[in-house]
Motif scaffolding. Structure first.
Motif, PDB file in Angstrom:
ATOM      1  N   LYS A 162       0.351  -1.342  -0.439  1.00 32.31           N
ATOM      2  CA  LYS A 162      -0.144   0.542   0.252  1.00 32.31           C
ATOM      3  C   LYS A 162       0.654   1.292  -0.136  1.00 32.31           C
ATOM      4  N   GLN A 171      -5.238   0.390  -4.557  1.00 33.00           N
ATOM      5  CA  GLN A 171      -6.277   0.749  -3.372  1.00 33.00           C
ATOM      6  C   GLN A 171      -7.160   1.681  -3.629  1.00 33.00           C
ATOM      7  N   TYR A 186       1.863  -8.847  -0.005  1.00 33.29           N
ATOM      8  CA  TYR A 186       1.728  -7.305  -0.539  1.00 33.29           C
ATOM      9  C   TYR A 186       3.689  -7.266  -1.482  1.00 33.29           C
TER      10      TYR A 186
END
Length: 272
Positions: A162, A171, A186
């Motif tokens: 992220k 996102q 991730y």
């Protein structure tokens, strides 16, 4: 009568001599000053030379490698050294004192990590934009046709972290579609996410369209409309305390030129 008649003529002669003297002084002053002005105006800028170190987002690897070779060809004696990676990691390295001449980030937010600390010597310039795409296994065996399909059970999906521009964009796209997705991992940069699919360690990944194009037949690309809500701008800037500032300016000039934009467009980047 005779004296009064001669006086005006004498005064005119004196005045004329004074004017001539002033003109002569003015001419001398102009002629003595002009060579210096012409010399300074004609002074050439230093030619690019030596090594220029460029920190660039992982998604720029193919296009910047091409531009680096082109730059070295146009400026014999120069060398372009690249450090590709996640934009946030590169930004942290720069603010931590890593020696570099140029920073090209995959988002204004990561560029701001550097520019907000006044570690750039000029305002960042947006030179390209990039859009997300889904990368699936060759042939798309899971029949993925939308972002929603990635939320299906049993499907192994990989996202960028992220904090990385491609992850932040993913996102944003998910939020725009009202979807929630829990990936199997991730990854720290877009190339790592794509590699998971190439090695068949994942069924799909949300990456940039440029990375899908660069992968060729190793993956299958699937476009999705929500990607229009998360297009990333790519800024570039010269860095403070750059070891080779003149060559840095020349490389940035190539990237932002029509020639540079052509190479970026061929790689799948959008115009800024």
């Amino acid at each position: 009568m005779t004296r009064s008649a001669r006086r005006p003529r004498r005064m005119v002669q004196v005045a004329g001599a004074g004017a001539a003297a002033l003109l002569a002084l003015s001419a001398c002053s102009s002629s003595s000053g002009s060579p210096k002005t012409a010399e300074s105006a004609a002074a050439p800028s230093p030619k690019p030379s030596g090594t220029v170190t460029v920190f660039a987002a992982a998604s720029l690897k193919e296009s910047f490698t091409t531009l680096g070779k082109q730059f070295e060809k146009e400026h014999p004696g120069t060398k372009v050294s690249f450090n590709f990676g996640g934009s946030d990691t590169l930004a942290a390295s720069i603010t931590g004192g890593a020696p570099a001449d140029v920073f090209a980030a995959a988002s204004p937010k990561t560029m701001a990590i550097v520019s907000d600390k006044r570690d750039t010597t000029a305002a960042p310039v947006t030179f390209a934009r990039n859009q997300l795409e889904i990368a699936t296994l060759p042939g798309n065996p899971d029949k993925v046709s939308s972002l929603k399909d990635l939320t299906g059970s049993g499907l192994k999906v990989v996202l960028c972290d992220k904090t990385v521009p491609c992850g932040a964009a993913a996102q944003k796209a998910l939020a725009a579609s009202g979807l929630k997705l829990t990936p199997v991992s991730y990854e720290q940069d877009v190339k790592s996410a794509l590699t998971k699919v190439e090695l068949k360690e994942a069924d799909a990944a949300v990456v940039y369209r440029t990375d899908v194009k660069a992968a060729g037949d190793k993956v299958r690309g699937v476009e999705f409309p929500e990607s229009a809500e998360a297009v990333n701008d790519y800024p570039i800037a010269p860095l403070k305390d750059a070891p080779n500032p003149e060559t840095a300016k020349a490389f940035i000039a190539l990237v932002t030129s029509a020639e540079g934009r052509k190479v970026l467009a061929e790689a799948g980047f959008l115009q800024p």
